[in-house]
Design an enzyme around this catalytic site. Structure first.
Site, PDB file in Angstrom:
ATOM      1  N   GLY A  10       0.811  -1.203   0.000  1.00  0.00           N
ATOM      2  CA  GLY A  10       0.000   0.000   0.000  1.00  0.00           C
ATOM      3  C   GLY A  10       0.847   1.255   0.000  1.00  0.00           C
ATOM      4  N   ARG A  62      -7.887  -2.478  -0.235  1.00  0.00           N
ATOM      5  CA  ARG A  62      -7.548  -1.293   0.544  1.00  0.00           C
ATOM      6  C   ARG A  62      -8.032  -0.022  -0.146  1.00  0.00           C
ATOM      7  NH1 ARG A  62      -1.561  -1.695   2.945  1.00  0.00           N
ATOM      8  NH2 ARG A  62      -2.441   0.004   4.187  1.00  0.00           N
ATOM      9  N   SER A  99      -1.494  10.563   8.491  1.00  0.00           N
ATOM     10  CA  SER A  99      -1.036   9.569   7.517  1.00  0.00           C
ATOM     11  C   SER A  99       0.221  10.057   6.810  1.00  0.00           C
ATOM     12  CB  SER A  99      -2.132   9.291   6.475  1.00  0.00           C
ATOM     13  OG  SER A  99      -1.626   8.470   5.435  1.00  0.00           O
ATOM     14  N   GLN A 139       1.649   8.382   4.557  1.00  0.00           N
ATOM     15  CA  GLN A 139       1.498   8.030   3.147  1.00  0.00           C
ATOM     16  C   GLN A 139       0.834   9.159   2.373  1.00  0.00           C
ATOM     17  OE1 GLN A 139      -0.589   4.316   2.890  1.00  0.00           O
ATOM     18  NE2 GLN A 139       1.094   3.124   3.723  1.00  0.00           N
ATOM     19  N   ASP A 161       2.500   0.501  12.726  1.00  0.00           N
ATOM     20  CA  ASP A 161       2.727  -0.826  12.136  1.00  0.00           C
ATOM     21  C   ASP A 161       3.159  -1.857  13.168  1.00  0.00           C
ATOM     22  OD1 ASP A 161       2.057  -0.150   9.515  1.00  0.00           O
ATOM     23  OD2 ASP A 161       4.058   0.610   9.088  1.00  0.00           O
ATOM     24  N   LYS A 218      -5.673  -1.488   7.166  1.00  0.00           N
ATOM     25  CA  LYS A 218      -4.347  -1.909   6.726  1.00  0.00           C
ATOM     26  C   LYS A 218      -4.516  -3.105   5.774  1.00  0.00           C
ATOM     27  CE  LYS A 218      -1.412   0.869   8.869  1.00  0.00           C
ATOM     28  NZ  LYS A 218      -0.347   1.602   8.157  1.00  0.00           N
ATOM     29  N   ARG A 237      -6.665  -5.273  11.347  1.00  0.00           N
ATOM     30  CA  ARG A 237      -5.707  -5.826  12.294  1.00  0.00           C
ATOM     31  C   ARG A 237      -6.252  -5.880  13.719  1.00  0.00           C
ATOM     32  NH1 ARG A 237      -0.082  -3.247   9.769  1.00  0.00           N
ATOM     33  NH2 ARG A 237       0.153  -4.853   8.155  1.00  0.00           N
ATOM     34  N   ARG A 241       2.233  -8.817   8.897  1.00  0.00           N
ATOM     35  CA  ARG A 241       2.479  -8.485  10.306  1.00  0.00           C
ATOM     36  C   ARG A 241       1.647  -9.353  11.250  1.00  0.00           C
ATOM     37  NH1 ARG A 241       6.030  -4.541   9.625  1.00  0.00           N
ATOM     38  NH2 ARG A 241       5.631  -2.962   8.026  1.00  0.00           N
TER      39      ARG A 241
END
Length: 413
Positions: free
Chosen positions: A66, A94, A139, A141, A292, A319, A323, A371
């Site tokens: 991602g 996503r 974020s 990203q 993360d 994610k 998660r 993960r």
């Protein structure tokens, strides 16, 4: 990515050669960069210059990454080319709207699959419109995608970041010669200003060790009686080191030595020893600096004395998987006392006792999330009778040597 936009040859050592990184390299090759790895593991990148990306002839397959997808969308947004992004089943679930929205305001156009998901085709704008943008969510990203788009946009691109996120992009952009400045207001808001139509200079880069990867052997040592390990050359950027701060607050026996700077990033060697952890309330504002690492942190909390409460973790639901749901369900399978709330988990630890597991090893569904898979592999070290992770193949996206590392440490035969 930045080396591919510089004119001349950059050299990169210490690269984590996971599938995410290799997918990024393939995408940059498809857009004109000359990228090769020599026999000593050093990567050589000859770039095309800012504004010089070429039209890719095939779809860019981003696998599971991602981060690569969103950042590359930023690069393409200010070039007059069209690119199609595809990915694996996990990545294709996503949402991308948080990136397509600001990039659309800069002039890029998008055709997305339902739900703003991949496959996605975008056409960049040249010239793009510089943007004054306040991040609606914390974020890195999104921030980085807008900054990368701003590299080839005439004028000033400015980002207001109310909650600080990892700042690797800002550090690296300045290192490559971009005209970038950061101001911090009285309320802590970061104002990042970038002057477009940049000319980037090639660099020689040594990549510090990834704190997200280091988290797994460190937590493994903390929950396994008699253990002590040292992980060398770990990046200690304060926007990434939240896990180590929180574990220390729980009583983890962590020591940091050989502190230094590598490639503009603070680095240290971390020694972790088996510890009696104590549950705590994790402040929500620490989330961006360890987002993360929460899956493996939940594992550590399951062995603490007392209750650990987390909140402000809505991001973990979008994610590679949800998660929060997967960690809550998997930990319950192996006997942890865990409650899932809307934006976090509440975990009543075992006080250091092994988790019971089951009469036969429980099978944990990783749901194609690297993960999740690694976190439960670590949990299995302190679970009576162990456990089975249904699919470890996704681990190759970020930590291809994970299983070999556990074998080296004597964790698995």
């Amino acid at each position: 990515m930045l080396s591919a936009l510089a004119v001349g040859e950059s050299r990169v050592e210490g690269l984590l050669e996971g599938e995410d990184v290799l997918a990024t390299a393939a995408a940059m090759r498809a857009m004109g960069a000359d990228i090769r790895r020599d026999g000593n593991g050093v990567w050589h990148i000859n770039g095309v210059g800012v504004g010089g990306l070429l039209q890719p002839q095939t779809a860019l397959d981003m696998g599971n990454s991602g981060t690569s997808t969103r950042l590359l969308m930023g690069l393409v947004a200010s070039h007059g080319i069209t690119a199609t992004f595809i990915g694996d089943a996990s990545l294709s679930k996503r949402p991308m709207a948080r990136v397509t929205e600001p990039l659309s305001r800069m002039g890029a156009s998008f055709m997305t699959s339902p739900g703003d998901r991949l496959p996605l085709t975008m056409r960049g704008a040249c010239p793009a419109v510089p943007l004054d943008y306040r991040l609606p969510v914390a974020s890195a990203q999104v921030k980085s995608a807008v900054l990368l788009a701003g590299l080839n946009a005439p004028g000033i691109t400015r980002i207001l970041e109310p909650i600080p996120t990892r700042d690797h992009s800002e550090r690296m952009l300045k290192g490559f010669g971009a005209d970038l400045s950061v101001e911090i207001e009285a309320d802590g808001t970061r104002i990042i200003t970038l002057t477009g139509e940049a000319e980037l200079r090639p660099q020689a880069i040594t990549v510090p060790g990834d704190p997200s990867s280091a988290a797994f052997p460190i937590v493994a040592a903390l929950i396994t009686p008699g253990s002590e390990i040292t992980v060398a050359n770990v990046g200690m950027n304060p926007t990434r080191a939240g896990l180590f701060e929180i574990l220390s607050a729980m009583g983890a026996d962590l020591s940091f030595s050989n502190r230094r700077e590598v490639g503009g990033e603070p680095v240290a060697d971390i020694t972790a020893r088996y510890s009696r952890l104590t549950g705590i309330d994790v402040p929500p504002d620490v989330a961006p600096s360890m987002i993360d690492e929460f899956p493996v942190f939940f594992v550590a909390a399951s062995f603490a004395q007392g209750t650990t409460r987390t909140s402000g973790l809505d991001e973990l639901r979008v994610k590679e998987s949800d998660r929060l749901a997967l960690m809550a369900g998997g930990l319950a399978q192996i006997g942890a006392r865990v409650a899932e709330v809307e934006d976090g988990l509440v975990i009543e630890g075992s006080g250091g006792a092994p988790l019971p597991g089951g009469k036969s090893p429980p099978v944990i569904a990783a749901s194609l999330d690297h993960r999740i898979a690694m976190s439960f592999a670590v949990a299995g070290l302190a679970t009576t009778g162990g456990l089975t992770v249904d699919d470890m193949r996704p681990v190759a996206t970020s930590f291809p040597g994970f299983t070999a590392l556990l074998q080296t440490l004597g964790a698995i035969p």
